[in-house]
Write an enzyme that holds these catalytic residues in place. Structure first.
Site, PDB file in Angstrom:
ATOM      1  N   ARG A  89      27.466  42.427  33.999  1.00  0.00           N
ATOM      2  CA  ARG A  89      27.394  41.855  35.248  1.00  0.00           C
ATOM      3  C   ARG A  89      27.494  43.424  36.166  1.00  0.00           C
ATOM      4  O   ARG A  89      28.049  44.259  34.603  1.00  0.00           O
ATOM      5  CB  ARG A  89      29.283  41.780  36.384  1.00  0.00           C
ATOM      6  CG  ARG A  89      29.548  41.418  37.133  1.00  0.00           C
ATOM      7  CD  ARG A  89      31.109  41.156  37.434  1.00  0.00           C
ATOM      8  NE  ARG A  89      31.716  42.797  37.233  1.00  0.00           N
ATOM      9  CZ  ARG A  89      32.394  43.601  38.235  1.00  0.00           C
ATOM     10  NH1 ARG A  89      33.306  41.643  38.677  1.00  0.00           N
ATOM     11  NH2 ARG A  89      33.627  43.924  37.682  1.00  0.00           N
ATOM     12  N   TYR A 133      35.302  48.833  44.325  1.00  0.00           N
ATOM     13  CA  TYR A 133      35.867  48.056  43.764  1.00  0.00           C
ATOM     14  C   TYR A 133      35.456  48.293  42.240  1.00  0.00           C
ATOM     15  O   TYR A 133      33.973  48.496  42.416  1.00  0.00           O
ATOM     16  CB  TYR A 133      35.299  46.194  43.891  1.00  0.00           C
ATOM     17  CG  TYR A 133      36.141  45.373  42.613  1.00  0.00           C
ATOM     18  CD1 TYR A 133      36.916  45.592  42.005  1.00  0.00           C
ATOM     19  CD2 TYR A 133      34.716  45.047  42.506  1.00  0.00           C
ATOM     20  CE1 TYR A 133      37.148  43.995  41.208  1.00  0.00           C
ATOM     21  CE2 TYR A 133      34.633  43.957  41.228  1.00  0.00           C
ATOM     22  CZ  TYR A 133      35.680  43.952  41.150  1.00  0.00           C
ATOM     23  OH  TYR A 133      35.426  43.166  40.124  1.00  0.00           O
ATOM     24  N   ASP A 161      29.395  40.535  41.585  1.00  0.00           N
ATOM     25  CA  ASP A 161      30.439  40.597  42.603  1.00  0.00           C
ATOM     26  C   ASP A 161      30.139  41.511  43.213  1.00  0.00           C
ATOM     27  O   ASP A 161      30.467  42.395  43.869  1.00  0.00           O
ATOM     28  CB  ASP A 161      31.243  41.172  41.499  1.00  0.00           C
ATOM     29  CG  ASP A 161      32.241  40.590  42.228  1.00  0.00           C
ATOM     30  OD1 ASP A 161      32.379  40.182  43.624  1.00  0.00           O
ATOM     31  OD2 ASP A 161      33.502  40.196  41.594  1.00  0.00           O
ATOM     32  N   HIS A 194      32.399  40.840  45.678  1.00  0.00           N
ATOM     33  CA  HIS A 194      33.452  40.604  45.957  1.00  0.00           C
ATOM     34  C   HIS A 194      33.646  40.453  47.445  1.00  0.00           C
ATOM     35  O   HIS A 194      35.544  41.344  48.535  1.00  0.00           O
ATOM     36  CB  HIS A 194      34.357  41.865  45.644  1.00  0.00           C
ATOM     37  CG  HIS A 194      35.623  41.894  44.974  1.00  0.00           C
ATOM     38  ND1 HIS A 194      37.037  42.152  45.349  1.00  0.00           N
ATOM     39  CD2 HIS A 194      35.935  41.563  43.137  1.00  0.00           C
ATOM     40  CE1 HIS A 194      37.909  42.211  44.336  1.00  0.00           C
ATOM     41  NE2 HIS A 194      37.793  41.724  43.479  1.00  0.00           N
ATOM     42  N   GLU A 237      28.167  36.950  43.177  1.00  0.00           N
ATOM     43  CA  GLU A 237      29.281  36.365  43.110  1.00  0.00           C
ATOM     44  C   GLU A 237      30.218  36.898  44.217  1.00  0.00           C
ATOM     45  O   GLU A 237      30.114  37.633  45.178  1.00  0.00           O
ATOM     46  CB  GLU A 237      30.325  37.064  42.078  1.00  0.00           C
ATOM     47  CG  GLU A 237      31.617  36.495  42.257  1.00  0.00           C
ATOM     48  CD  GLU A 237      32.383  37.498  40.661  1.00  0.00           C
ATOM     49  OE1 GLU A 237      31.466  37.642  39.724  1.00  0.00           O
ATOM     50  OE2 GLU A 237      33.757  37.302  40.429  1.00  0.00           O
ATOM     51  N   GLU A 275      36.938  32.626  42.190  1.00  0.00           N
ATOM     52  CA  GLU A 275      38.125  33.286  41.953  1.00  0.00           C
ATOM     53  C   GLU A 275      39.269  33.057  42.104  1.00  0.00           C
ATOM     54  O   GLU A 275      40.922  32.851  41.320  1.00  0.00           O
ATOM     55  CB  GLU A 275      37.667  34.869  41.212  1.00  0.00           C
ATOM     56  CG  GLU A 275      37.969  35.521  42.025  1.00  0.00           C
ATOM     57  CD  GLU A 275      37.792  36.985  41.244  1.00  0.00           C
ATOM     58  OE1 GLU A 275      36.774  36.609  40.809  1.00  0.00           O
ATOM     59  OE2 GLU A 275      38.149  38.462  41.735  1.00  0.00           O
ATOM     60  N   ARG A 279      34.003  28.990  39.860  1.00  0.00           N
ATOM     61  CA  ARG A 279      34.898  29.717  38.550  1.00  0.00           C
ATOM     62  C   ARG A 279      36.284  30.348  38.802  1.00  0.00           C
ATOM     63  O   ARG A 279      36.935  30.906  38.325  1.00  0.00           O
ATOM     64  CB  ARG A 279      34.480  31.833  39.688  1.00  0.00           C
ATOM     65  CG  ARG A 279      33.272  32.029  39.326  1.00  0.00           C
ATOM     66  CD  ARG A 279      32.860  33.579  39.700  1.00  0.00           C
ATOM     67  NE  ARG A 279      33.722  34.620  39.442  1.00  0.00           N
ATOM     68  CZ  ARG A 279      33.993  35.472  38.395  1.00  0.00           C
ATOM     69  NH1 ARG A 279      33.913  34.528  37.424  1.00  0.00           N
ATOM     70  NH2 ARG A 279      34.606  36.106  38.474  1.00  0.00           N
ATOM     71  N   GLU A 284      33.174  34.828  31.947  1.00  0.00           N
ATOM     72  CA  GLU A 284      33.011  35.515  32.172  1.00  0.00           C
ATOM     73  C   GLU A 284      34.790  37.042  30.974  1.00  0.00           C
ATOM     74  O   GLU A 284      34.902  35.996  30.687  1.00  0.00           O
ATOM     75  CB  GLU A 284      34.041  36.567  33.641  1.00  0.00           C
ATOM     76  CG  GLU A 284      33.943  37.587  33.867  1.00  0.00           C
ATOM     77  CD  GLU A 284      35.023  38.011  35.354  1.00  0.00           C
ATOM     78  OE1 GLU A 284      36.609  37.057  35.859  1.00  0.00           O
ATOM     79  OE2 GLU A 284      34.793  39.094  35.972  1.00  0.00           O
ATOM     80  N   TRP A 302      39.809  43.752  50.429  1.00  0.00           N
ATOM     81  CA  TRP A 302      39.012  44.254  49.623  1.00  0.00           C
ATOM     82  C   TRP A 302      38.381  44.089  48.171  1.00  0.00           C
ATOM     83  O   TRP A 302      38.485  42.596  48.077  1.00  0.00           O
ATOM     84  CB  TRP A 302      40.092  44.271  48.531  1.00  0.00           C
ATOM     85  CG  TRP A 302      40.497  45.104  47.449  1.00  0.00           C
ATOM     86  CD1 TRP A 302      39.345  46.352  47.170  1.00  0.00           C
ATOM     87  CD2 TRP A 302      39.949  44.325  45.938  1.00  0.00           C
ATOM     88  NE1 TRP A 302      39.326  46.794  45.593  1.00  0.00           N
ATOM     89  CE2 TRP A 302      40.319  45.952  44.423  1.00  0.00           C
ATOM     90  CE3 TRP A 302      40.843  43.462  45.356  1.00  0.00           C
ATOM     91  CZ2 TRP A 302      40.037  45.796  43.159  1.00  0.00           C
ATOM     92  CZ3 TRP A 302      40.809  43.855  44.354  1.00  0.00           C
ATOM     93  CH2 TRP A 302      40.939  44.639  43.056  1.00  0.00           C
TER      94      TRP A 302
HETATM   95  O1  EZ4 Z   1      39.450  41.181  41.168  1.00  0.00           O
HETATM   96  O2  EZ4 Z   1      40.748  39.983  38.472  1.00  0.00           O
HETATM   97  O3  EZ4 Z   1      35.583  38.656  38.048  1.00  0.00           O
HETATM   98  N1  EZ4 Z   1      35.814  40.000  38.505  1.00  0.00           N
HETATM   99  C1  EZ4 Z   1      37.362  39.698  39.430  1.00  0.00           C
HETATM  100  C2  EZ4 Z   1      38.358  40.714  39.432  1.00  0.00           C
HETATM  101  C3  EZ4 Z   1      38.765  40.679  40.047  1.00  0.00           C
HETATM  102  C4  EZ4 Z   1      40.844  41.066  39.270  1.00  0.00           C
HETATM  103  C5  EZ4 Z   1      41.986  40.575  41.053  1.00  0.00           C
HETATM  104  O4  EZ4 Z   1      42.323  40.503  40.339  1.00  0.00           O
HETATM  105  O5  EZ4 Z   1      36.327  40.021  41.328  1.00  0.00           O
HETATM  106  O6  EZ4 Z   1      37.704  41.885  38.598  1.00  0.00           O
HETATM  107 CO    CO Z   2      35.337  38.252  41.233  1.00  0.00          CO
END
Ligand code: EZ4
Ligand code: CO
Length: 403
Positions: free
Chosen positions: A147, A159, A210, A212, A236, A262, A283, A339, A403
């Protein structure tokens, strides 16, 4: 067999973990992870105050009945706190059942489907050059899937990027720290990142990214399209996925594979995404999605639609979750990738385990159960420390963003 005692252990060997340990009248014990990053004590209380009193005296062999009892019996269904608590009980019960059978957990699920579990690692840097170096470092360490995340010029805190030089841990403050965000900067930067990364690693390595949950469906469609030349393994969490229909729009515009889940805690969160084939990887994890019992239902639904698994495995999932996940991954027919964000030695020492990482692959062990325990005396030396995930604000006016 009867459950005779249950303990919730909250510890912070570098980050917080919530662990449930069950004891039985036959001397067998089982362990489950209940860690919900930034909201740990809510799950600890749910277990301690509401679940444990209902468990004492029950037959730990009745995994399905106990799952239904805790799920339907709560009346209030789903949600991350409830489902993490149920997951911890379920994981501990599978651990006990496998120990009483004298078998590693994957044998109870149906046996081995593969020689090992492909892991993806996190390569992150403050800029493109640093990220490329990190990707190459992971490639040399044997990772077949990596990743890539990088800082974005113009944004101070982003992030995935460590600002301390130490391993990235998102829950980084005793009150939520503030990150800044600008979608236009990110959308311009990310294709440049992957152009450089793909050129450096060659064609063989799987590349992941990701987002996010930060884009609108149309922005996600644009990003997916702009990343197509670099052949990503997945993009992702492109948008906040409470709105499952939104993925229709993304899907109509890009062939970049999509991974979501996730933050999901039940099959209902991904039902439409799976049934309409709007995603390629699901996920959900053992810990946040109701344990082995419920994760198996999700994976079986996904298999009907050629959706593969790609379980969340950040450091906020404890080594107990990783142990259970690796048994699941070793069995599940529609496995995709796992992961893997390595825990520190301090974290690992609290959780004696038999799973291991070797040359880009993860392997569950062969000891009866899921192969992970907790050293309670050592855990007691690391008391809970309040920690929050960050919030994200738009750079130009401070509006709160995902976030
Ligand atoms: O931000 O698990 O793909 N992984 C992620 C993680 C999440 C954290 C949040 O607790 O997006 O790093
Ligand atoms: Co993630």
């Amino acid at each position: 067999m009867k459950i005779t005692a249950a303990r919730v252990i909250v510890c912070c060997p570098g980050r917080n973990f919530v662990t449930l340990k069950l004891e039985t009248d036959q001397g067998l014990t089982g362990v489950g992870d209940a860690t919900l990053n930034g909201r740990e004590l809510a799950v600890a209380s749910y277990l301690q105050d509401h679940v444990i009193p209902c468990l004492i005296g029950r037959d730990p062999q009745q995994i399905e009945d106990i799952w239904q009892y805790l799920y339907k019996g709560a009346y209030w269904r789903r949600g991350p706190v409830t489902m993490s608590a149920i997951a911890a009980v379920d994981t501990a019960l599978w651990d006990i059942k496998a120990k009483s059978a004298g078998l590693p957990l994957y044998q109870l699920l149906g046996g081995r489907s593969r020689t090992g579990v492909m892991a993806y690692g996190h390569a992150t840097g403050r800029d493109i050059d640093e990220t490329v170096d990190e990707v190459l470092r992971h490639q040399h360490a044997g990772y077949r899937a990596i990743r890539a995340q990088s800082g974005v010029p113009g944004l101070v805190k982003v992030y995935g990027v460590s600002t301390t030089g130490r391993m990235y841990e998102p829950a980084d403050n005793t009150l939520p720290s503030e990150h800044d965000w600008d979608t236009a900067l990110y959308l311009r930067h990310t294709p440049r990142l992957f152009e450089a990364v793909r050129l450096a690693v060659g064609d063989e390595t799987h590349l992941l990214h990701d987002v996010h949950h930060r884009l609108t469906p149309l922005e996600a469609a644009q990003l997916g399209k702009s990343l197509e030349p670099y052949g990503l393994f997945w993009m992702e969490d492109p948008t906040p996925a409470e709105n499952q229909e939104a993925f229709r729009l993304i899907r109509q515009h890009t062939t970049t594979p999509l991974a979501v889940g996730e933050v999901f805690n039940s099959i209902w969160d991904c039902k439409q995404l799976i049934e309409e084939q709007l995603i390629d990887y699901i996920r959900t994890t053992v810990t946040h999605a109701g344990g082995i019992t419920h994760l198996r239902r999700i994976a079986d639904l996904a298999a009907l639609y050629q959706v593969r698994t790609g379980s969340h495995g950040a450091t906020d999932l404890s080594p107990v979750c990783m142990g259970a996940a690796l048994h699941f991954d070793t069995w599940v027919p529609n496995f995709g990738v796992q992961e893997y964000m390595p825990h520190s030695q301090e974290m690992l020492s609290v959780f004696p385990h038999d799973w291991r990482f070797d040359n880009g692959m993860l392997y569950c062990g062969e000891t009866p159960g899921h192969g992970v325990d907790i050293d309670e005396r050592l855990a007691a030396r690391y008391p809970y420390q309040r920690a929050y995930l960050p919030v994200n604000r738009l750079r130009h006016d401070g509006s709160l963003h995902s976030w």
